[in-house]
Structures are given as structure tokens and as C-alpha cells.
Write a protein that holds these residues in place. Structure first.
Motif, PDB file in Angstrom:
ATOM      1  N   GLN A 119       3.275   1.655  -2.900  1.00 39.20           N
ATOM      2  CA  GLN A 119       2.214   2.154  -2.615  1.00 39.20           C
ATOM      3  C   GLN A 119       0.849   1.559  -3.313  1.00 39.20           C
ATOM      4  O   GLN A 119      -0.321   1.206  -2.719  1.00 39.20           O
ATOM      5  N   VAL A 120       1.269   0.973  -4.427  1.00 38.96           N
ATOM      6  CA  VAL A 120       0.238   0.432  -5.224  1.00 38.96           C
ATOM      7  C   VAL A 120      -0.123  -1.042  -4.676  1.00 38.96           C
ATOM      8  O   VAL A 120      -1.315  -1.396  -4.660  1.00 38.96           O
ATOM      9  N   ALA A 121       0.967  -1.554  -4.123  1.00 45.39           N
ATOM     10  CA  ALA A 121       0.750  -2.988  -3.599  1.00 45.39           C
ATOM     11  C   ALA A 121      -0.118  -2.987  -2.356  1.00 45.39           C
ATOM     12  O   ALA A 121      -0.830  -3.904  -2.199  1.00 45.39           O
ATOM     13  N   VAL A 122       0.189  -1.889  -1.365  1.00 50.42           N
ATOM     14  CA  VAL A 122      -0.708  -1.687  -0.310  1.00 50.42           C
ATOM     15  C   VAL A 122      -1.937  -1.298  -0.536  1.00 50.42           C
ATOM     16  O   VAL A 122      -3.004  -1.858  -0.156  1.00 50.42           O
ATOM     17  N   PHE A 123      -2.191  -0.215  -1.395  1.00 54.71           N
ATOM     18  CA  PHE A 123      -3.392   0.392  -1.463  1.00 54.71           C
ATOM     19  C   PHE A 123      -4.260  -0.275  -2.255  1.00 54.71           C
ATOM     20  O   PHE A 123      -5.545  -0.042  -2.456  1.00 54.71           O
ATOM     21  N   VAL A 124      -4.035  -1.139  -3.427  1.00 52.13           N
ATOM     22  CA  VAL A 124      -4.722  -1.980  -4.374  1.00 52.13           C
ATOM     23  C   VAL A 124      -4.576  -3.343  -4.163  1.00 52.13           C
ATOM     24  O   VAL A 124      -5.411  -4.057  -4.259  1.00 52.13           O
ATOM     25  N   GLY A 125      -3.154  -3.832  -4.028  1.00 50.43           N
ATOM     26  CA  GLY A 125      -3.066  -5.406  -3.896  1.00 50.43           C
ATOM     27  C   GLY A 125      -3.690  -5.906  -2.579  1.00 50.43           C
ATOM     28  O   GLY A 125      -4.320  -6.846  -2.873  1.00 50.43           O
ATOM     29  N   VAL A 126      -3.484  -5.312  -1.838  1.00 49.78           N
ATOM     30  CA  VAL A 126      -3.779  -5.747  -0.342  1.00 49.78           C
ATOM     31  C   VAL A 126      -5.291  -5.793  -0.224  1.00 49.78           C
ATOM     32  O   VAL A 126      -5.741  -6.825   0.148  1.00 49.78           O
ATOM     33  N   PRO A 127      -6.277  -4.717  -0.595  1.00 45.72           N
ATOM     34  CA  PRO A 127      -7.741  -4.896  -0.644  1.00 45.72           C
ATOM     35  C   PRO A 127      -8.121  -6.002  -1.454  1.00 45.72           C
ATOM     36  O   PRO A 127      -9.167  -6.836  -1.251  1.00 45.72           O
ATOM     37  N   ILE A 128      -7.462  -6.172  -2.507  1.00 45.15           N
ATOM     38  CA  ILE A 128      -8.030  -7.187  -3.546  1.00 45.15           C
ATOM     39  C   ILE A 128      -7.729  -8.649  -3.015  1.00 45.15           C
ATOM     40  O   ILE A 128      -8.802  -9.592  -3.088  1.00 45.15           O
TER      41      ILE A 128
END
Length: 507
Positions: free
Chosen positions: A374-383
């Protein structure tokens, strides 16, 4: 999955060895680096020859395997020449300053687990510290002094230009290299090389929207951006092709070591290849699991114990050396302004943004109840999307003029063969600094800027001894019979010509 070894050394295991074990380790590290240098030279010449469909060295030793040893002996017995304008103490000290830090940097590289040497249990690593990786960075920074002083102490123009170019290049790419491994520190929680290897021992349990699985533990997989930045930066840091601009023979003759011969040149050559081995070993330590066996070899219980890890470690180092050689045989040399622009405007900003992204993801995963996925999808992808968008817009803005001209040329507005407007490329005319009787236009008159040609080389002692034996007693000898190439003039006419060349730097 990488299985942990029960013989994994920790920081408490260092500093407890008896003196003769420390001496054995010091000699072992020195021998390993010298042998790896000899191997890397032959390996490079063989691989490049294979890429270019030719034989390569095949005369000295079995299949040419002793060619680098023969080259080293040749350098050791060549005549040592020192320019007359050189600063002698610094001229001698510079190769040492370039070579010694290259050896010291390898002291914190872990080569294997705890083993038994003559009945003594000791880690296969000379030493370690809580800031072990910073020792490698400090040693690489010290090596720059040897290069700068070598170019300055030669008393010549082209070595000085090569040393300044090399210092700017190494400092610029050392910043990118240092930033690339900050993410490794964030994940491992330490800067100790042995503990970073231990942090990559077991696979990471990852939860991706309720799906549990074991992810790879190597930081080359977990931190791919850091690994790519590190791989590019160390090529520039070690002055290797396509970033070998300090030794660009088409521009600087031979770079900072143009005026060096014999063993002093061999020390510069040795330092370059040891640095290659060191940064390859550091890449294996930080990103490729260190001395631990890769999957599926790690399934074997004895793969990460005893002396077997030495084999896995050096296989990874040789693989990294092959990438160095592959780049040299494939890519052309970059222009210097392109190279520096790439380092400062691409690598450094990308590394800074990546550090921010990794730190954000680590903080969010620790402070919230979100899983890793979830961190990768909601934080990493937008960055990642924001970074790609910024790079695309920046590249489009930087290439706007070229794109507009290409569109006009395609529409017929600009002819492809139209001459470009003349630009002022030479400095404005100034006072004349050369005699009026010199041939050709001066720089103030629009001539090409010529470097000073007053470099002199002292007479060879061997030729002096031969002259004393060959000349009869009382025979005169022309002044200035030794020219800068080291050859003796044939007669008095040549001697007087050489004298005039040495006395008049503008001739």
C-alpha cells in the motif's frame, strides 16, 4: 531466499585478533589487490579483443595470461625521466598519494564469514567500523590529491589541464556516488560494511494488499535507482571509458600522467585498476549481497560458510569488472560539457529526489498501519510519476531551440547546409606577448592559442657516460645536444639548432 550464515561477523568480532593474524590479513589484502590488477589487465585486453574480433595477447604465458606481468616488469626497468621544470618532491609524492589510499580503501571490504586460520577464528575482513563505508569514500577523495599534484608538479601545460579536469570530474561524480548509497543506509540502519551484508541475508516478508510473500533482499532489487546511479557514478569516479576525459589523448596527449615514466607511471596505472576492483567490491557489498551466495546456490547449507563465500564474492567482482570493460568496448567518449551537465543536472537531482522518496516511504510505513504494498502504491507511484513528469518537462525545455530549428528545417524555412553565423570564439585582442619575428599570426591577431613549448628534459646520464667514453680528451662538445625528445643531436649543427629551440620558447 538467502539463508543466513551462523558465522556472520559483527562489529564486536573486530579488534581482537593476535598480531600475526593481522599481518597475514594485511599481506593477503595486498596480494589479492595486486593479483586482481594483473588479472583485470589481461581480462580487459582479452574481452575487448573478443568484442573487436581479434586475438589479443597470446604470446606471454599460457594463452597470454602473463602479459600483464611482463608489462609490469617492463615498466619497472624502463628509464626514469624527470622534466627539468618539475617540482621534484611533489613529483615523487603524487603517485604514492594516488596509490596508498586505493589499498587502504579495501581494508573494510568483507570477503567472507568467520573462518579458522591456523586454528584462530577470525572474520575474512581486515577491519570494520560503524562508519566503514565512509572510510572508502574518504580514501577515494584522498586519491584526487595525487592526481592533481601529479599534473601540477610536472611543470607542463597538458598534464595540468588533465589534472584539473580529473579533479572536477571525480569530485562531481563522488557526490552522486555518495548520495546513491544514502538509501542503503536508510534500509540497513547502519554504515558498517559487515552489517550491511548481514542486512541482506534473509528475504524480506512483504504484504501486498493481503498477499504475503518473500521479496529479494539484495538492495540492487529493493533500491534499483540507487544501484543505477552508483553504477554510473563509479565509472566517472574511476576515469573509465566512456568517461575517461582526463586521459583524452585527442585533447590532452595523455592526461595528468603524460610526463611520468617507469615505476611512477606504473603506480598511477596500479591505482586506477585497484580503484576499479575496490568500487566493484563495494558494489557487491552494498547491493549484491556481499559474499553471500545467490539463489539457487544459497539453498545449499554450506554455501555461506567456510571458504566458499570467497568464490561467490570474487565472481561478483569479476562480473562488475566485465561491465567496466563492456562499456569501454561499446560506448564512445562523451564531450566534457555533456559529461559534467549529466552529473550535476541529472544524477545529483535524481539521487536527492530518490532519497526523499525512500525516506518518505520508510516513515509512512513505520508511522501508519499501511502495508508495504500500500505504501508503494499510494506513496511511491505518485512520487515516481512526478519525477518522470519533471524530467520530461525539463528535457523538453532544454531541447526547445534544437526542436524549433529542426521543425523549421523540415518545413523548408532553414536550409540544412546554410552556414552558421560567425561567432567570437577567441578572446579579444590584447597586448602582444611574443616577439614580432615569430612565424604565423599571434592569438591577438586571430591565430590559434598555442600552449607554451618551453618544457625541457635533462640530459640522460647514460648518454653522458657514453659521451665521456666515446669523445677524445679535450674534444669540444656542442651545447644543448639533448633535445626534449631525449635523443642526442647528430652534429654541431643539430646541437646549435637544439640550443636555439631550448633558449627561444617562441621558436
Amino acid at each position: 531466499m538467502i539463508l543466513a550464515s551462523p558465522d556472520q561477523p559483527t562489529l564486536e568480532d573486530f579488534g581482537n585478533d593476535v598480531w600475526w593474524i593481522v599481518l597475514v590479513k594485511v599481506v593477503g589484502v595486498f596480494v589479492v589487490l595486486v593479483l586482481m590488477t594483473l588479472f583485470a589487465i589481461v581480462f580487459e585486453r582479452k574481452v575487448v579483443a573478443r568484442m573487436q574480433q581479434r586475438s589479443g595477447p597470446n604470446r606471454v604465458g599460457p594463452r597470454g595470461s602473463l602479459q600483464s606481468l611482463a608489462d609490469g616488469l617492463k615498466l619497472a626497468f624502463k628509464e626514469d625521466i624527470m622534466p627539468a621544470m618539475a617540482d621534484k618532491p611533489v613529483y615523487f609524492l603524487a603517485p604514492v598519494l594516488a596509490t596508498v589510499p586505493a589499498f587502504i580503501a579495501f581494508s573494510v571490504i568483507p570477503l567472507g564469514p568467520t573462518v579458522s586460520i591456523f586454528g584462530q577464528q577470525t572474520p575474512l575482513q581486515l577491519t570494520d567500523a560503524p562508519i566503514g563505508v565512509l572510510i572508502v569514500l574518504a580514501c577515494s577523495a584522498m586519491g584526487i590529491y595525487g592526481i592533481v599534484l601529479g599534473g601540477w608538479a610536472s611543470g607542463s601545460t597538458y598534464p595540468l589541464l588533465g589534472s584539473l579536469r580529473s579533479a572536477a570530474q571525480m569530485i562531481s561524480y563522488e557526490i552522486a556516488m555518495g548520495l546513491s548509497i544514502v538509501a542503503v543506509f536508510l534500509y540497513a540502519g547502519t554504515m558498517s560494511t559487515s552489517e550491511i551484508v548481514a542486512a541482506q541475508a534473509d528475504g524480506n516478508q512483504v504484504s501486498f494488499f493481503g498477499l504475503e510473500f518473500t521479496a529479494p533482499s539484495w538492495y540492487a532489487v529493493l533500491l534499483p535507482v540507487s544501484f543505477v546511479i552508483y553504477a554510473i557514478a563509479v565509472v566517472g569516479e574511476t576515469n573509465r571509458a566512456p568517461f575517461d576525459l582526463p586521459e583524452a589523448e585527442s585533447e590532452l596527449v595523455g592526461g595528468f600522467h603524460t610526463e611520468y615514466t617507469s615505476l611512477k607511471f606504473a603506480l598511477f596505472f596500479l591505482a586506477e585498476y585497484i580503484n576499479m576492483v575496490t568500487v566493484s567490491a563495494l558494489a557487491a557489498t552494498l547491493f549484491l549481497g556481499g559474499w553471500r551466495a545467490p539463489w539457487p546456490l544459497s539453498i545449499w547449507d554450506g554455501a555461506n560458510s567456510g571458504w566458499w563465500p570467497l568464490l561467490w564474492f570474487f565472481l561478483k567482482v569479476v562480473l562488475a569488472l566485465f561491465v567496466f570493460i563492456w562499456l569501454r568496448g561499446t560506448l564512445p567518449r562523451l564531450r566534457y560539457d555533456q559529461f559534467m551537465r549529466f552529473g550535476w543536472k541529472v544524477l545529483v537531482p535524481t539521487a536527492l529526489v530518490w532519497i526523499l522518496a525512500v525516506a518518505t516511504m520508510r516513515t509512512v510505513s513505520r508511522e501508519t498501519d499501511l502495508s508495504t504494498g500500500q505504501v508503494a502504491v499510494f506513496v511511491g507511484v505518485p512520487i515516481a510519476l512526478l519525477v518522470l513528469l519533471a524530467l520530461a518537462l525539463g528535457g523538453r525545455a532544454a531541447n526547445r531551440d534544437t526542436r524549433v530549428m529542426a521543425e523549421e528545417a523540415a518545413a523548408g524555412g532553414v536550409h540544412a547546409t546554410d552556414p552558421e553565423p560567425e561567432a567570437e570564439v577567441l578572446p579579444p585582442a590584447g597586448p602582444r606577448r611574443r616577439p614580432a619575428q615569430r612565424t604565423g599570426p599571434a592569438r591577438a591577431e586571430g591565430g590559434f592559442p598555442v600552449p607554451p613549448m618551453d618544457l625541457t628534459v635533462p640530459p640522460s646520464p647514460r648518454l653522458r657516460r657514453a659521451d665521456r667514453v666515446a669523445e677524445p680528451a679535450g674534444a669540444g662538445r656542442p651545447e644543448g645536444g639533448v633535445v626534449s625528445s631525449g635523443r642526442r643531436a647528430a652534429g654541431s649543427t643539430a646541437g646549435s639548432t637544439a640550443t636555439s629551440v631550448q633558449e627561444d620558447p617562441d621558436a
